[in-house]
Design an enzyme around this catalytic site. Sequence first.
Site, mmCIF file in Angstrom:
data_model
loop_
_atom_site.group_PDB
_atom_site.id
_atom_site.type_symbol
_atom_site.label_atom_id
_atom_site.label_comp_id
_atom_site.label_asym_id
_atom_site.label_seq_id
_atom_site.Cartn_x
_atom_site.Cartn_y
_atom_site.Cartn_z
ATOM 1 N N GLU A 59 -21.688 36.311 67.647
ATOM 2 C CA GLU A 59 -22.383 37.455 68.240
ATOM 3 C C GLU A 59 -23.888 37.295 68.017
ATOM 4 O OE1 GLU A 59 -20.497 41.183 67.741
ATOM 5 O OE2 GLU A 59 -21.919 42.161 69.061
ATOM 6 N N GLU A 99 -20.958 45.950 57.734
ATOM 7 C CA GLU A 99 -20.831 46.648 59.012
ATOM 8 C C GLU A 99 -20.077 47.963 58.864
ATOM 9 O OE1 GLU A 99 -19.014 44.224 62.007
ATOM 10 O OE2 GLU A 99 -19.828 45.466 63.624
#
Length: 881
Positions: free
Chosen positions: A482, A761
């Site tokens: 990502e 996260e």
Amino acid sequence: MPKLPGAPHHLRVEQLDRPLGLDTAQPRLAWWVHDPRTSARQSAYHVQVATDPAALARGEADAWDTGRVESEQSIHVVYAGEALRPSTRYHWRVRTWDGDGEPSPWSLPAWWETGLNIGQPDPQHALGEAQWIASDLVADEERAAPCPQFRKAFSLEGPIGSARLYITALGLYDAQINGQPATDEALNPGWTDYQTRVTYRTYDVTDLLNTGDNAIGVTLGDGWYAGHIAWAGRQHYGDRPKLNALLRVTLGDGQTVTIPTDTTWRTAAGHVVSADLYMGEHHDRRKATPGWAAPGFDDTAWSRATPCDPPQAAVDAAAYPAIRPVQALTPVAEPTTLDDDGVAVQVFDLGQNMVGRARVTLRGEPGQTARVRFAEMLQADGTLYTDNLRKAKATDYVTFADGEPILFEPSFTFHGFRYVEVSGCAPMSREDVVGVVLCSDLEPTGTFTCSNELVNQLQSNIVWGQRGNFLDVPTDCPQRDERLGWTGDAQVFVRTAAFNMNVGPFFDKWQRDLSDEQQDTGSIPSVAPVVAKGLSKQIQTDGGPAWSDAYIICPWTMYRCFGDTRILEDHYDGMCRFLEYLADTANNHIRTSRDFAGWHGYGDWLATDGVHPWTAPTPRDLIGTAYYAYDLALMVQIAQALAKTDDATRFIALREQVVAAFNRAFVTDDGRVVGDTQTGYLLALGFDLLPEDKRPAALAQLRWLIESRGPALTTGFVGSPLLCPVLSRFGAHDLAYALLLREDYPGWLYSIHQGATTMWERWNSFTHKDGFGPVGMNSFNHYAYGAVGQWMYATVAGLDADPDVPAFKRLVIAPVPHEQVTHAEATLDTPYGQAATSWSLTGTRFTLDATAPANTTAELRLPNGESHDLPAGTHHFEITL
Ligand code: BGC
């Protein structure tokens, strides 16, 4: 105490320390007034700029001599001398006068040097006469090709005066001169939208050249240009890397010799048989060509470089710090040796989740291949946990040519890791492994510590999260497939980032990235840079609420923290177009999106009150409309800063309508906010959307929503950054502290008990009890929740800027003690100098030392309610609470 000011110091040009290769026509100069006396201020300055340092020392300034200027200004002083010439070093110095009119000595000289393209009327697509060249090594969309090496031998007659290498690539370059690295920087030229802009850098390579025979060698990697990005394969911008470089040598007699890239350069594959940012790098030492970047190497078997059309992109000087190795970590213990599916592996623990690469000393049999793998976490059996990397293989390989030890470090990849696993080679010890930390080399500016060790670890985790994700672009995460410049993550974190480091030039660059991606409609995508393949339409074109608003929030933050008005000027039209897009697509001032049915953004991403990241209960049009109003509030200030009073008036009027619509749609008569979520109240209160009379009820309900759960938060990426600042702003410091200090799930200290050394996260990305969270999205280096850092500086340590005065010219010193945090201190290198606070609470005795640098003032708010106006200087207070 000295009677006179000292010489100004900390001289900066475009916020950079002696930048080499700047194409800014009117760079801005800054210095710190050197005067620790109370009330010290600058009443005047005198700047001299000269091309000859010896002349400057005699006071002869051929480029610019301001004479004495009556002014307090010591930052962003716009150069207004002779038109700057390319490839020229400008030396400068400054002196100041204090409040009594006493002069300081002259500063030590500093300099900046212009690049090649300064003063060019049209965008340049190449460096001088240099051609763009490539090799015939082409890979495909799945696999990388070997990295091409390019070389040029040349001879220089007579002594060398000075030499500069101007260089860029579509892809990544690694340049050597006579076998020596031209720079210690890494992953250049970084990531921009190469269809629009590619940046070049300038290196002083004088000491690397010889009279007589010389050679330059450059290896190219695919990087972001031709390698993997996100989850959509390779070759997003082009099929192979390309090089453009110009070596410019001034001989002792003043004669100039240039060595541009052209088809006389020779090219061949080398020992880097594949390299990819996500997948890793493979060196086959049997294919090494020793001496290839030095003179005397026989390159007759190499091919001629292939000429390429110049890209349509502008070739711009990079006016921001490059990525560099900034720190080296060594394993905390000897490795553990494990059997991983029949393979003997050694696992090294660096003790810290980091981003960069491993430099390893390897030994093996000829033809044997060693494998180096990376992970942020270990599984219960001690093997690497790599499921969260998704398709990123993050694996390096080295094939041995002989039995000699090899010092291996890849050039064209980076990994996010704490653990390094090595197999396929002779056993190693901890001395054989070094973690080389890479990040955009931003000046550290802030420090924060307090009496609570867990909070100190949190601060460390926040800074490591910033280091690991500020690699040319502010990314969401550095490890999985990502690593994108997600706008939402960047905007919630930018204020914290600006405390920890001087992020001014870094965000100036990223603001251009955002502008490059602005759509014709005015909308701003979810990420910048955008890639063409594999990303959804929304990601490519409309980031939605709390994401695309980064386009206004980030430059405004640069103005607030660093006083940068040029970033506002440069992007003002774009910001207005973005606002027009919001106005066009809004439905009766409620923010929606015209182009995608049902697309109202990511919502309060990852909120704990949602079942799925997408299903957080705070209504998305509520978040959208709140952010629309917030954007307008910032645009009022931006327009005012740029003296665009008509626009400011227009934005004020529009904001009133949006706020009224927000209240009609989302606020009940008794002050309830639709959805009844913490985030809804935080937005309504934090963005000043509620009429005064409804605030107490909204605050009471917010308190209840937090307290009734523990106290605990239920917020995600949108709400969490607002929690502590909003609670504190409305006097609920107790609750803000309770959230910060909560050690259970969900909260900032929970992950620390689970072993976190970076921000995660999710609050529970891993727990000792339940193991790893869902692999789809489980980054162990994701800075968004680190946004609480700004409140730690501003409220715990009590060091902040006056919201109405940019660049910390006026400080707000307002520490808030707490029974579990009885001491805190922070320092901050503001644009004017170092500010500091340090306080302690012993029983009821509160002591504070606070420093406002010369040429600033401060408003002091003591915890007993007293307030004082402080002049510059260091001040001591003792009170009983
Ligand atoms: C990223 C986030 C980002 C989000 C958008 C995720 O995949 O990692 O940090 O902001 O998508 O909702």
